[in-house]
Each structure stands twice: as structure tokens, then as C-alpha cells.
Motif scaffolding. Structure first.
Motif: not given
Length: 331
Positions: A276-284, A302-310, A324-328
Motif C-alpha cells: 500500500v502507500q502511506a505517508n508519502g512512502r511505500p508501506a506494507l 511504513v518504510l523509509d528507503l534510502s540508497g537502495g536500502k530500508v 482506512r486503506f481499503g483492505l480486506a
């Protein structure tokens, strides 16, 4: 967003107002979320804004745009909501030191109102084709920025968001807050200094969306679902951190994160992840296995990614977030 300005002395009917309100909901939700730090509180504030606007429509005489009038109402709603309330935070704001990856570090969960919460990108980001506008919007809802905003007095918070995020002029902000331009500018400078000081631990330049980010996320999902901690560690920066609201603990270092996952967090083995997407970031969205053989909601990462790493994982352990994320409600 295009301002809808009525001619001076013009009034809107309630039917006309109801037709125009949906066009402002997303921007108002983003504003209220930055002010309040909670998607639930933001939705409540926007709903209250709409109700107040509907009730007081006879007082709208076209002296300002409908947008400005709605933001004045929304600001008052948020300021009312913030009276006497302590600031929301992230675990790093409450504990200066990282926790060892042992079960005793978990402690007891804190009330929901303690924490800055996540929000779906679809609820707050503009439906814009301008990459620069979208990039600014993404940065202005990232968790670290929203958490930093919560350290500001409410009126300073409003000034900073209106000026630096929504790009209002100083005179417009002064008018909205029934203040002077000099006072609004002074509040802005103080707010900028406070927010800058609160973000000194930023994890580095954020990787933009693209094929590299997509590939990293796919490898992360695969490693997590296989519970291959060696592969997961390879995807984390050495100094990566993980926090888990509603708990105060936070873990620092890729190896300690893996130790937690193999120890107290081992109940996550066998989980399924949905991107999913959350707070302008990729999320799971994580679904954990249950005894019936299905997978049930567990948390939003919610993941922050920098330099090809988490580099930062903020895991919100709260199944009530999933709608709230439209999830099942199960997989």
C-alpha cells in the motif's frame, strides 16, 4: 487547487455548498492530519468542518474564496480539538535510547492518542500531474515531519502548514488567524527552527519511486513472507531502525531487528504482505496467520528507503487501520 470565489455579497445555497465540498475534502484532510497527527482525528475534523460550513452557509457572502472560508473553519476545529491535549509522538520521541531485542523491552501498549498514526496517500495527496507538487506533498506527510509538527504550539503549527506546505501568502494566513503579518511571520520563523531541530536524525535522501524501489520492495516482501532473516538483513541499512506503536520500544541496527523477528516477533512467521502507500512512502499491510488457516490483519509497516536500502520501519500494530486503506478483513 483552483479557488472558487463568489462575487461580493453572493450567497451559496446549501445544495450548492454540498456539490462543492467534495472537491475540497482531500486537501482539508491533509491539513487536518498534519495539524492533529491522526487519520481518525483528521476525518472527524473534516466532517465537523463540513457540518459547521453547512450550518453557517448564510454567513458566507463571497468576501473570500470558498476554499479560504473552509480552511478558516477547519483551523478553528483543529485548534478546538488540540486544547488541553498532549502532543502525539513516535517511539523515538519518548525513548532516547534504543531497546534491546528482548521480550521485556515490549512493555505495555500506550493509548492510541499517544501516537502519530499513518494515513493512506489516497486520502491526502493531491490528484496532480505535476511531479514537483506531488513530491512536496509526499514530504509534508512523512511521519517524521508530522511528528515534528506536533511539538509546535497549535497556532504555529497552522502557520507553518499554511505557509510552507499549502503556499499561502503571509497576509492570507494573518487574515485567517485574525493576526498581523508581522506576527504570522514571526510565528513561521519560530516554527521552522523547531521543526528543523526535531528532524536532525533524518535517515538521508529518500529514494524516489521507480524500478529500483519496486525491486527492493519485492525482495523485502519475499524475504519477509519466507521469513528469511539473512535476506531481510541484506536489504536493511546497517543502522536501520524499527519501532512498533502502540509500544514505546524501538530497535536500532539490522542485526537487532532480525534478532527481534526471530525471538519475540516470531509470531509473524507465515505472514502475508500487501503493498500500500502511506505517508508519502511505500508501506506494507501485514496479515498474520490465524488458527482457522486464514490470515487476519495485524499491522501497517511504513518504510523509509534510502540508497537502495530500508532505513526505517515504523510498524503500526493496529488492525483497525485496515479499513482506512481499503483492505480486506482477512486473506
Amino acid at each position: 487547487m483552483t479557488e472558487l470565489v463568489a462575487a461580493p455579497g453572493t450567497t451559496l445555497t446549501r445544495t450548492e455548498l454540498e456539490q462543492r465540498l467534495p472537491a475540497h475534502r482531500r486537501e482539508l484532510t491533509g491539513y487536518c492530519y498534519r495539524m492533529l497527527g491522526s487519520s481518525h482525528d483528521a476525518e472527524d475534523a473534516v466532517q465537523e468542518t463540513m457540518v459547521r460550513a453547512w450550518r453557517s452557509i448564510d454567513g458566507f457572502a463571497g468576501r473570500s474564496s470558498l476554499r479560504s472560508w473552509l480552511f478558516r473553519i477547519a483551523t478553528n476545529v483543529c485548534l478546538d480539538a488540540l486544547k488541553g491535549r498532549r502532543s502525539r509522538a513516535l517511539p523515538m520521541d519518548l525513548n532516547a535510547e534504543a531497546s534491546p531485542p528482548v521480550e521485556s523491552s515490549l512493555g505495555t501498549p500506550e493509548p492510541a492518542e499517544t501516537w502519530v498514526g499513518p494515513i493512506s496517500d489516497g486520502a491526502v495527496l493531491p490528484a496532480s500531474s505535476d511531479p514537483a507538487e506531488v513530491a512536496v506533498a509526499r514530504e509534508s506527510v512523512r511521519l517524521a515531519f508530522v511528528a515534528a509538527l506536533q511539538h509546535l504550539p497549535p497556532r504555529q503549527r497552522a502557520v507553518l502548514v499554511l505557509r510552507d506546505v499549502l503556499r499561502w501568502r503571509a497576509d492570507e494566513v494573518a487574515e485567517l488567524l485574525d493576526s498581523t503579518v508581522a506576527s504570522a511571520n514571526s510565528a513561521l520563523q519560530r516554527a521552522r527552527a523547531t521543526v528543523a531541530a526535531r528532524q536532525l536524525d533524518a535517515p538521508g535522501p529518500v529514494d524516489p519511486p521507480g524500478e529500483g524501489q519496486k525491486a527492493l520492495l519485492e525482495r523485502y516482501v519475499s524475504a519477509f513472507e519466507r521469513y528469511d532473516m539473512d535476506e531481510l538483513v541484506a536489504l536493511l541499512r546497517e543502522d536501520a531502525t524499527q519501532s512498533m506503536p502502540p509500544f514505546r520500544l524501538w530497535i536500532s541496527g539490522a542485526q537487532d531487528i532480525a534478532a527481534w523477528m526471530l525471538g519475540p516477533g516470531s509470531g509473524c512467521r507465515g505472514s502475508k504482505l500487501v503493498q500500500v502507500q502511506a505517508n508519502g512512502r511505500p508501506a506494507l499491510a501485514q496479515y498474520r496467520p490465524d488458527p482457522d488457516g486464514d490470515h487476519v490483519p495485524w499491522g501497517i509497516h511504513v518504510l523509509d528507503l534510502s540508497g537502495g536500502k530500508v532505513v526505517r520501519i515504523t510498524s503500526f500494530i493496529d488492525p483497525t487501520l485496515f479499513p482506512r486503506f481499503g483492505l480486506a478483513d482477512r486473506l
